[in-house]
Motif scaffolding. Structure first.
Motif, PDB file in Angstrom:
ATOM      1  N   ALA A   1       0.905  11.424 -10.656  1.00 23.47           N
ATOM      2  CA  ALA A   1       0.012  12.579 -10.487  1.00 23.47           C
ATOM      3  C   ALA A   1      -1.407  12.174 -10.116  1.00 23.47           C
ATOM      4  O   ALA A   1      -2.362  12.889 -10.422  1.00 23.47           O
ATOM      5  CB  ALA A   1       0.002  13.446 -11.746  1.00 23.47           C
ATOM      6  N   ARG A   2      -1.552  11.048  -9.431  1.00 21.52           N
ATOM      7  CA  ARG A   2      -2.873  10.612  -8.983  1.00 21.52           C
ATOM      8  C   ARG A   2      -2.955  10.789  -7.471  1.00 21.52           C
ATOM      9  O   ARG A   2      -2.030  10.433  -6.746  1.00 21.52           O
ATOM     10  CB  ARG A   2      -3.113   9.157  -9.371  1.00 21.52           C
ATOM     11  N   PRO A   3      -4.051  11.316  -6.969  1.00 21.49           N
ATOM     12  CA  PRO A   3      -4.144  11.612  -5.532  1.00 21.49           C
ATOM     13  C   PRO A   3      -4.258  10.358  -4.686  1.00 21.49           C
ATOM     14  O   PRO A   3      -4.758   9.320  -5.121  1.00 21.49           O
ATOM     15  CB  PRO A   3      -5.411  12.460  -5.431  1.00 21.49           C
ATOM     16  N   LEU A   4      -3.797  10.467  -3.456  1.00 17.23           N
ATOM     17  CA  LEU A   4      -3.855   9.405  -2.461  1.00 17.23           C
ATOM     18  C   LEU A   4      -3.363   8.088  -3.040  1.00 17.23           C
ATOM     19  O   LEU A   4      -2.245   7.994  -3.519  1.00 17.23           O
ATOM     20  CB  LEU A   4      -5.267   9.306  -1.881  1.00 17.23           C
ATOM     21  N   LEU A   5      -4.190   7.052  -3.039  1.00 19.34           N
ATOM     22  CA  LEU A   5      -3.753   5.747  -3.538  1.00 19.34           C
ATOM     23  C   LEU A   5      -4.090   5.558  -5.009  1.00 19.34           C
ATOM     24  O   LEU A   5      -4.088   4.446  -5.515  1.00 19.34           O
ATOM     25  CB  LEU A   5      -4.399   4.629  -2.711  1.00 19.34           C
TER      26      LEU A   5
ATOM     27  N   VAL B   1       0.840  -1.203   0.000  1.00 17.43           N
ATOM     28  CA  VAL B   1       0.000   0.000   0.000  1.00 17.43           C
ATOM     29  C   VAL B   1       0.876   1.255   0.000  1.00 17.43           C
ATOM     30  O   VAL B   1       0.597   2.228  -0.716  1.00 17.43           O
ATOM     31  CB  VAL B   1      -0.946  -0.004   1.221  1.00 17.43           C
ATOM     32  N   THR B   2       1.939   1.233   0.791  1.00 18.93           N
ATOM     33  CA  THR B   2       2.859   2.376   0.820  1.00 18.93           C
ATOM     34  C   THR B   2       3.501   2.586  -0.548  1.00 18.93           C
ATOM     35  O   THR B   2       3.587   3.719  -1.045  1.00 18.93           O
ATOM     36  CB  THR B   2       3.942   2.155   1.882  1.00 18.93           C
ATOM     37  N   ALA B   3       3.933   1.482  -1.167  1.00 20.37           N
ATOM     38  CA  ALA B   3       4.526   1.580  -2.506  1.00 20.37           C
ATOM     39  C   ALA B   3       3.497   2.069  -3.516  1.00 20.37           C
ATOM     40  O   ALA B   3       3.809   2.878  -4.404  1.00 20.37           O
ATOM     41  CB  ALA B   3       5.089   0.224  -2.923  1.00 20.37           C
ATOM     42  N   ALA B   4       2.250   1.591  -3.385  1.00 24.37           N
ATOM     43  CA  ALA B   4       1.191   2.020  -4.304  1.00 24.37           C
ATOM     44  C   ALA B   4       0.920   3.511  -4.166  1.00 24.37           C
ATOM     45  O   ALA B   4       0.701   4.219  -5.161  1.00 24.37           O
ATOM     46  CB  ALA B   4      -0.085   1.222  -4.032  1.00 24.37           C
ATOM     47  N   ALA B   5       0.942   4.001  -2.920  1.00 26.10           N
ATOM     48  CA  ALA B   5       0.733   5.434  -2.700  1.00 26.10           C
ATOM     49  C   ALA B   5       1.849   6.248  -3.345  1.00 26.10           C
ATOM     50  O   ALA B   5       1.607   7.315  -3.924  1.00 26.10           O
ATOM     51  CB  ALA B   5       0.662   5.725  -1.204  1.00 26.10           C
TER      52      ALA B   5
END
Length: 417
Positions: A410-414, A399-403
């Motif tokens: 340039a995509r917000p949050l996840l 999840v951290t890597a995905a964020a």
């Protein structure tokens, strides 16, 4: 012999005061030096003040009843000089008194150097820093922590806190109070946020970091704690974290950027130093993970030890990686958010552009989040808990890597926005 001019008197008073401060800082145990700095120099300055007031008070215009009257009072250059000598004398007296107090209370002199420097420059701020240092030390040295733990439920009574890290964590927590007050009364904004919001967030995060280290270091073995790696997780980590905060707070007080500030050679050097400090104290979590994984570490339930090691390792690896990406990106966001774009309250993460800070936040707090999950996983039983912890750590890292990847695109949050 020509009469002494006001400018010459000003320079002489400054020289006397500086000599006194240098004696306090450089020769704290030299009795003669303390007599000179704490008695002789303040007496000379006080005599000078008496002469200036006696000769020139009749020229006074204004008074002490209002700010305007005080300003009028100091339109007289001799009285302005008298006011300056007043500050020099009393600040030096306070500095000498603080040094004596520190020696009675066994406060290390290296901790007094910034106290004395701030007392010289900003008077009451130096006194406040001393109270912060002394209070933090008293809380640790007077067995207040064990007494507090004794009142807690049985599982918590066995907790042990590393005293130096605990004192630093308490000091950082206390710093939240004046920063919050500054946030409340200072209307200045920087990039749309109150200038004191960033120091406030960093104080909270650093306090959590230090409390975590204070709780976890005693769980390592004594051999590790005595080793160079173990010692690195105490004073060097404390110094690096406080340097980081002081730099950020200093920039905030000036309404300037702390990160990505390359306006001049000094700014470039300080920003680079802050980056090095961040890498080092983040790497310390990996060192602590190693200490907990060693065979000579304190006996712990296997699942809990596993979660601590995994959480600290994730913080070290992903924290340094996400921090490096943040530094290389040249800004917190990828893509241009609109001026009035929505953000996550308090954290300030953009909801319309890629924001690299989310991944960095998740990385730095893996050391708390993975062990917190382990407490829940314990309900699954001894057999299932380790697998659940491994799975959670893997998912957390992903999840951290995905964020991070989403922000870089340039995509917000996840990447769900």
């Amino acid at each position: 012999m020509p009469p002494l001019t006001l400018d010459a008197a000003f320079s002489g008073a400054n020289l006397l005061a500086v000599c006194g401060w240098l004696l306090l800082i450089a020769t704290p145990r030299w009795r003669a030096g303390q007599v000179i700095a704490g008695l002789a120099v303040p007496t000379l300055l006080s005599v000078s003040y008496f002469v200036l007031i006696s000769v020139h008070w009749h020229e006074a215009r204004g008074g002490f009843s209002s700010l305007a009257n005080v300003a009028a009072l100091f339109t007289s250059r001799p009285l302005l000089l008298a006011g300056w000598v007043h500050y020099l004398a009393f600040d030096l007296l306070i500095g000498a008194w603080l040094l004596r107090c520190s020696q009675r209370e066994y406060v290390p002199h290296w901790a007094m150097v910034p106290v004395l420097a701030l007392t010289f420059l900003f008077g009451p701020i130096g006194y406040l820093l001393y109270r912060l240092v002394a209070t933090s030390r008293d809380v640790v040295s007077e067995d207040r922590i064990p007494r507090f733990l004794a009142r807690l439920p049985a599982p918590f009574r066995a907790l042990e806190w590393e005293p130096r890290l605990t004192a630093a964590a308490i000091a950082m927590t206390l710093l939240i109070i004046p920063t919050a007050l500054a946030y409340a009364v200072d209307p200045r904004l920087f990039n749309g946020d109150n200038v004191w919001l960033k120091p406030l967030k960093f104080e909270i995060s650093i306090a959590i970091y230090l409390f975590s280290f204070a709780l976890l270091l005693p769980l390592t073995g004594e051999a590790f704690q005595r080793s160079r790696l173990g010692r690195f997780t105490v004073w060097p980590v404390i110094a690096l974290l406080f340097f980081e905060l002081v730099y950020i707070a200093w920039r905030a007080s000036r309404g300037e950027a702390s990160h990505y500030n390359r306006d001049g050679l000094v700014a470039i050097i300080l920003y680079a130093a802050m980056g090095v400090a961040a890498v080092l104290f983040t790497a310390a979590s990996g060192i602590l993970a190693y200490g907990l994984a060693r065979k000579d570490a304190a006996p712990l339930p296997p699942a809990l030890r596993r979660s601590l090691v995994l959480g600290l390792a994730l913080t070290s690896v992903l924290g340094i990686l996400s921090g490096a990406v943040l530094s290389a990106a040249g800004g917190h966001t990828v893509g241009a958010p609109a001026a009035s774009a929505a953000v996550v309250p308090f954290f300030g993460w953009s909801l319309t552009a890629g924001d690299l800070r989310l991944a960095h936040f998740l990385a730095l707090h893996a050391m708390q989040n993975v062990p917190a999950f382990a407490l829940l996983a314990a309900l699954l039983g001894k057999a299932a808990a380790p697998r659940a912890i491994d799975a959670f750590a893997l998912v957390y890292g992903c999840v951290t890597a995905a964020a991070l990847i989403a922000a870089l695109n340039a995509r917000p949050l996840l990447g769900v926005g």
